[in-house]
Design an enzyme around this catalytic site. Structure first.
Site, PDB file in Angstrom:
ATOM      1  N   THR A   1     -16.142   3.219  15.386  1.00 17.22           N
ATOM      2  CA  THR A   1     -17.445   3.839  15.607  1.00 17.22           C
ATOM      3  C   THR A   1     -17.809   3.753  17.078  1.00 17.22           C
ATOM      4  O   THR A   1     -17.236   2.970  17.841  1.00 17.22           O
ATOM      5  CB  THR A   1     -18.556   3.141  14.810  1.00 17.22           C
ATOM      6  OG1 THR A   1     -18.881   1.893  15.450  1.00 17.22           O
ATOM      7  CG2 THR A   1     -18.147   2.903  13.382  1.00 17.22           C
ATOM      8  N   ASP A   2     -18.803   4.525  17.474  1.00 14.24           N
ATOM      9  CA  ASP A   2     -19.432   4.297  18.767  1.00 14.24           C
ATOM     10  C   ASP A   2     -20.429   3.146  18.592  1.00 14.24           C
ATOM     11  O   ASP A   2     -20.647   2.642  17.494  1.00 14.24           O
ATOM     12  CB  ASP A   2     -20.113   5.577  19.254  1.00 14.24           C
ATOM     13  CG  ASP A   2     -20.238   5.622  20.772  1.00 14.24           C
ATOM     14  OD1 ASP A   2     -20.209   4.557  21.411  1.00 14.24           O
ATOM     15  OD2 ASP A   2     -20.357   6.734  21.320  1.00 14.24           O
ATOM     16  N   TYR A   3     -21.035   2.756  19.691  1.00 11.54           N
ATOM     17  CA  TYR A   3     -21.885   1.572  19.759  1.00 11.54           C
ATOM     18  C   TYR A   3     -23.015   1.631  18.724  1.00 11.54           C
ATOM     19  O   TYR A   3     -23.889   2.490  18.803  1.00 11.54           O
ATOM     20  CB  TYR A   3     -22.466   1.479  21.173  1.00 11.54           C
ATOM     21  CG  TYR A   3     -22.897   0.120  21.627  1.00 11.54           C
ATOM     22  CD1 TYR A   3     -22.121  -0.618  22.505  1.00 11.54           C
ATOM     23  CD2 TYR A   3     -24.100  -0.433  21.209  1.00 11.54           C
ATOM     24  CE1 TYR A   3     -22.518  -1.864  22.955  1.00 11.54           C
ATOM     25  CE2 TYR A   3     -24.509  -1.679  21.641  1.00 11.54           C
ATOM     26  CZ  TYR A   3     -23.711  -2.390  22.520  1.00 11.54           C
ATOM     27  OH  TYR A   3     -24.111  -3.638  22.963  1.00 11.54           O
ATOM     28  N   THR A   4     -22.974   0.739  17.762  1.00  6.33           N
ATOM     29  CA  THR A   4     -23.970   0.580  16.681  1.00  6.33           C
ATOM     30  C   THR A   4     -24.149   1.833  15.829  1.00  6.33           C
ATOM     31  O   THR A   4     -25.188   2.018  15.195  1.00  6.33           O
ATOM     32  CB  THR A   4     -25.356   0.133  17.215  1.00  6.33           C
ATOM     33  OG1 THR A   4     -25.918   1.172  18.022  1.00  6.33           O
ATOM     34  CG2 THR A   4     -25.262  -1.150  18.009  1.00  6.33           C
TER      35      THR A   4
END
Length: 764
Positions: free
Chosen positions: A289-292
Site C-alpha cells: 500500500t501507499d502510506y496509511t
C-alpha cells in the site's frame, strides 16, 4: 561478511530450517525457491506471518505523517517485514542484524526508500526527465540511482511513478512522465530495467515498485488524494499502459493508489489488483500500500480498521505500509472468518519470494558495505551524467531574435527568488539529497562566466507575498523567505538590472510548490514575481526568463512580453551547471513538452490526444456559435504536447509510406527526411502520431505511436524511418477487446503534436 552470514546460518539451523537442502541462490528464480519458502513458512507462527506483511516507517526521513514506533523491538519479535526511509549503512546494518540474529527465525528485512530521481546524485524530476524523450538516458539515470541507493544499503525503491496526468493543478505531475500513455509506457519499462538490472542478482540492482496503481493522476479538480471516476474503456486506453509496461518489464512490486476506482479504494479493489494486474497482466510480485492507505479507507466510509484490513487482503494487497491494519487486526479476522489462512499465506509467500529473489536469504548483508557507501555515492562520473541528462530536459519555449544563447561576457544580473537557493535546486522527492553539496543557480552562472564578465545577484522578490503560502511551499528545510518588504527587494533588483547588460530572471515554483499534497488552484506566476518581472522588463534590458516548475504552468502573459523563456523544471543536483551549459550555448536545448501548457485555468484539463466532438471548433480557432469552444479563449494550448525549440532549426519533408494498404500481419514503413537548416549542431525529437479515422467507438484525433531522438550537424539531413504494424493500431473497444479495426488511418510525423505532415493508408 562471512562471520555475519555464518551467524544467520546458525540462527536458521536453530530454528529448524535446513539451508543445506534448499541452498537459496538469490537473484535466480530457481527450483530451490519454492521448497525453501514452503519449509520456512511451515515454521512460522501466525504472528510471524503477519509481521512479514508489516512495513513501518523509520523516523530517519519522514515522507508522511510522523509515526512513533519502536522498530528495533518489533523487528526482534518478528513483527516487521521491511522498513523504509532509513539512510545510512550502519543504521541499516544494525536493523538487519537484529532481524537475522535476534528474531526467532532470522528472516531478513527489506529496506525501501523513496529514491524517485536519484539518491545523492539527483537527476531531474521525472516530469523533466520525460521531456528528454531519451529512454537510454532515463534508463541510465535509474541505473545510477540503483547503484547509489544500494551502496547506501537500500534494496527497494518506490519508483517509478507512472501515473498519467492531464491536469497540471495536481502537484504530483512532477513525479510522472506526463499526459501520454505510449511515452509513459516506454519510460516505465526502462526505469524498471534500470533499477532491477538483469535479474536482481548483483548487489547494485534493487527492486522497483510501480506506482500508484491505479489512476492516481486523474483526481477531480486536480486535488491530491481526491476521487477518480472514469469508464473502464478509458482506463485501458488512456491510463493503464504504463502500469502494464512496468509489470511486463518484471517489476518486483506494485504500490496501490489512494483514490477510488468504480467507487472502491484501489487498496481494496479486487478487480484492479487481482483480475487485472495478476490475472490479465500476469504480475507475480507483491503489492504494497501507499502510506496509511488501509486505515484511510475508514474515511472513505468502508468500515473500521478491522473491516478495511480484511478487504485489502482479500483484494490482493500483500503489505501494509504504516497503517498497522494487518498486524493489528488480521489475527482477529481469521478467528472470525473474515479472512482465511490461504489468503494470509499467499501474501506472506509473495513477500518471502521477493526477499529470495533479492538474494537476502543467501546473504542478508548483501547490500551492506561501508566501503561502497564511501566510494560509490555522488561520484564525479555520476554527477557528470546527471548534468548531461539535465541539459536534455530543458524546454526552450521562446527565443525572440536569438537572444539565447548568451555570451560569457559583460555584466550579467541573476535576479529572482530561485536564483540563490541551494535546497530548491534538486526538486521535490529528493529525500536522500545532501543539498549543501549542490550549487545555486547564481553560483553556476558565475562559475561558467569566470573572469570573462561580471555576474551579480539580487533576490528581487519572495516566492509569494503570502508568508503562510510560502511556508507551505518550502517545507522540509527548503525555506528561502526574505524578511524585507517586497518594495525594497524589487527596488534593489531594478537598480542592479539597470546597471547590467542582460538579465537572467529565475522565477516560478519552489521545489515543494509541486509534489505530493501540493496541488494548486492557480498555476500562474505568483503576483509578486509578476511585478518583479514587469519591473525588469521596464528597464529596457534584455530579459531571459528561467521558469522553475514541477508542472506545466500558465505563462500566457510572459509569452507575450518576455523575449526568451527556458523551462528548466528542477534539474537535480547538477542543475546549476546544466542550466549554465544551455544558457551560454555549450549545449543546444532539445527538450520537448510531455504535458500541454494551458493558456489559462479554464482550459484544464487539457491534453492533445482527446476525442473529437460532434461540433468541433474550426481550425482557425475563431469563435463560432454552437461549436465546442470557449467564447473568451482558443481551445488550443499555449504550448502543445511535444513542443520545444532549439538554437538551430529543422525542416521536415513530406511523409513517405512504403504502401497504401496493410494486412493485419503486415507492416508499413513511414519515412521523413529531417534537415538541420540552422547554423548550429543540435538534437531533434521526431514524433510519429496515428489517427484511426473510423472506429467502432470514437477515437482520438491523434495518438503518439513512435519517437526518435536524432543528432544533426548544421546543414545535415537524416532519413528517419518508423515501422507501423497492427500492434500500433490496436485499442480497447467497447467490450474491452484489444483490436486493430480495418479502415483508414492517418500517419502524421513532425516536431510536435500540432505541426505535422500527413499521409494515409488502409488496414485490411
Amino acid at each position: 561478511m562471512k562471520q555475519k552470514h555464518f551467524l544467520y546460518f546458525l540462527a536458521a539451523v536453530v530454528a529448524g530450517i535446513s539451508l543445506s537442502s534448499c541452498s537459496p541462490k538469490g537473484g535466480d528464480e530457481d527450483s530451490n525457491m519454492e521448497p525453501f519458502i514452503r519449509e520456512l513458512m511451515s515454521k512460522m507462527t501466525l504472528e510471524e506471518k503477519l509481521g512479514q506483511l508489516n512495513l513501518p516507517a523509520s523516523d530517519d526521513i519522514v515522507t508522511g505523517e510522523t509515526k512513533d514506533s519502536n522498530i528495533a523491538r518489533m523487528v526482534a519479535e518478528g513483527k516487521v517485514g521491511g522498513v523504509f526511509n532509513v539512510k545510512g549503512v550502519e543504521k541499516i546494518q544494525e536493523l538487519q542484524r537484529v532481524a537475522v540474529e535476534e528474531s526467532r527465525l532470522g528472516i531478513p528485512l527489506i529496506f525501501g526508500m523513496d529514491v524517485i530521481h536519484g539518491y545523492e546524485t539527483i537527476f531531474p524530476i521525472p516530469l523533466a526527465l520525460s521531456c528528454s524523450w531519451d529512454t537510454i538516458a532515463i534508463k541510465e539515470s535509474a541505473r545510477v540511482a540503483a547503484k547509489e541507493a544500494s551502496a547506501g544499503g537500500i534494496c527497494w525503491t518506490f519508483s517509478p511513478m507512472v501515473d498519467i496526468c492531464r491536469d497540471p493543478r495536481w502537484g504530483r505531475a512532477s513525479e510522472g512522465s506526463g499526459e501520454d500513455p505510449f511515452l509513459g509506457a516506454a519510460i516505465a519499462r526502462v526505469m524498471v530495467e534500470g533499477y532491477q538490472g538483469k535479474n536482481l542478482e548483483n548487489n547494485d540492482e534493487i527492486m522497483a515498485c510501480v506506482k500508484h496503481f491505479a489512476l492516481y493522476g486523474a483526481p477531480e479538480g486536480g486535488r491530491d488524494y481526491n476521487t477518480v471516476d472514469m469508464s473502464r474503456q478509458r482506463m485501458f486506453n488512456d491510463y493503464f499502459a504504463p502500469y502494464k509496461a512496468g509489470a511486463e518489464a518484471g517489476a518486483g512490486s506494485f504500490m496501490t493508489s489512494f483514490n477510488t476506482i468504480d467507487g472502491v479504494p484501489a487498496t481494496a479493489n479486487r478487480w484492479l489488483l487481482t483480475d487485472v494486474l495478476r490475472g490479465m497482466w500476469g504480475f507475480e510480485g507483491f503489492i504494497v500500500t501507499d502510506y496509511t492507505a488501509i486505515s484511510e479507507m475508514i474515511e472513505h466510509g468502508l468500515g473500521d480498521l478491522q473491516q478495511v484490513s480484511a478487504m485489502a487482503l482479500k483484494a490482493g494487497t500483500d503489505m501494509d505500509m504504516v497503517a498497522d491494519g494487518f498486524n493489528g487486526t488480521l489475527s482477529k479476522s481469521l478467528d472470525e472468518g473474515l479472512v482465511n489462512m490461504g489468503q494470509i499465506d499467499a501474501a506472506v509467500r509473495r513477500i518471502l519470494e521477493a526477499k529470495y529473489k533479492l538474494g537476502l536469504f543467501k546473504d542478508p548483508y548483501k547490500y551492506i558495505s561501508l566501503e561502497r557507501e564511501k566510494s560509490e555515492i555522488y561520484t564525479s562520473e555520476n554527477r557528470n551524467l546527471s548534468r548531461k541528462i539535465a541539459t536534455e530536459t530543458f524546454v526552450l519555449l521562446k527565443n525572440d531574435n536569438n537572444l539565447l544563447p548568451l555570451e560569457k561576457k559583460g555584466r550579467i544580473a541573476v535576479i529572482g527568488p530561485l536564483s540563490n537557493t541551494r535546497a530548491n535546486m534538486p526538486g521535490t522527492w529528493s529525500v536522500a539529497a545532501d543539498a549543501q553539496k549542490y550549487k545555486t543557480l547564481y553560483e553556476g552562472i558565475r562559475d561558467a562566466v569566470g573572469d570573462k564578465g561580471q555576474v551579480s545577484y539580487a533576490k528581487g522578490s519572495n516566492l509569494t507575498a503570502d508568508a503562510e503560502l510560502e511556508a507551505n511551499a518550502t517545507m522540509f528545510g527548503r525555506g528561502m523567505r526574505d524578511g524585507r518588504s517586497e518594495e525594497v527587494l524589487r527596488a534593489e533588483a531594478v537598480s542592479l538590472a539597470r546597471n547590467s547588460d542582460v538579465i537572467i530572471a529565475a522565477l516560478g515554483e519552489s521545489s515543494e510548490f509541486s509534489g505530493e499534497s501540493s496541488s494548486r488552484s492557480d498555476i500562474s506566476l505568483p503576483e509578486t514575481q509578476r511585478k518583479l518581472l514587469e519591473a525588469l522588463l521596464a528597464t529596457g534590458k534584455p530579459v531571459v526568463m528561467l521558469n522553475f516548475a514541477g508542472r506545466p504552468t500558465i505563462l500566457s502573459w510572459e509569452s507575450e512580453n518576455v523575449p526568451a523563456i527556458l523551462n528548466v523544471w528542477f534539474g537535480g543536483s547538477e542543475a546549476a551547471d546544466a542550466i549554465a551549459d544551455v544558457v551560454f550555448g555549450d549545449v543546444s536545448p532539445s527538450g520537448k513538452l510531455t504535458m500541454s501548457m494551458p493558456r489559462n485555468m479554464g482550459q484544464i484539463p487539457i491534453y492533445y490526444n482527446h476525442l473529437n466532438t460532434g461540433r468541433p471548433k474550426a481550425q482557425d480557432e475563431k469563435f463560432e456559435k454552437f461549436r465546442s469552444g470557449y467564447i473568451d479563449s482558443p481551445n488550443s494550448p499555449l504550448y502543445p504536447f511535444g513542443f520545444g525549440l532549439s538554437y538551430t532549426t529543422f525542416d521536415y519533408s513530406e511523409v513517405r509510406l512504403s504502401g497504401s494498404q496493410m494486412n493485419q500481419d503486415g507492416l508499413i514503413k513511414a519515412t521523413v527526411d529531417v534537415t538541420n537548416t540552422g547554423q548550429r549542431d543540435g538534437d531533434e525529437i521526431v514524433e510519429l502520431y496515428i489517427r484511426d479515422l473510423v472506429g467502432s467507438t470514437s477515437r482520438p484525433l491523434k495518438e503518439l505511436k513512435g519517437f526518435k531522438r536524432i543528432h544533426l550537424k548544421a546543414g545535415e539531413t537524416k532519413q528517419v524511418e518508423f515501422t507501423i504494424t497492427a500492434d500500433l493500431l490496436k485499442f480497447y473497444n467497447y467490450e474491452l477487446e484489444y483490436v486493430a479495426e480495418p479502415g483508414e488511418f492517418s500517419v502524421m510525423i513532425g516536431p510536435d503534436s500540432e505541426n505535422l505532415n500527413i499521409a494515409n493508408f488502409m488496414l485490411k
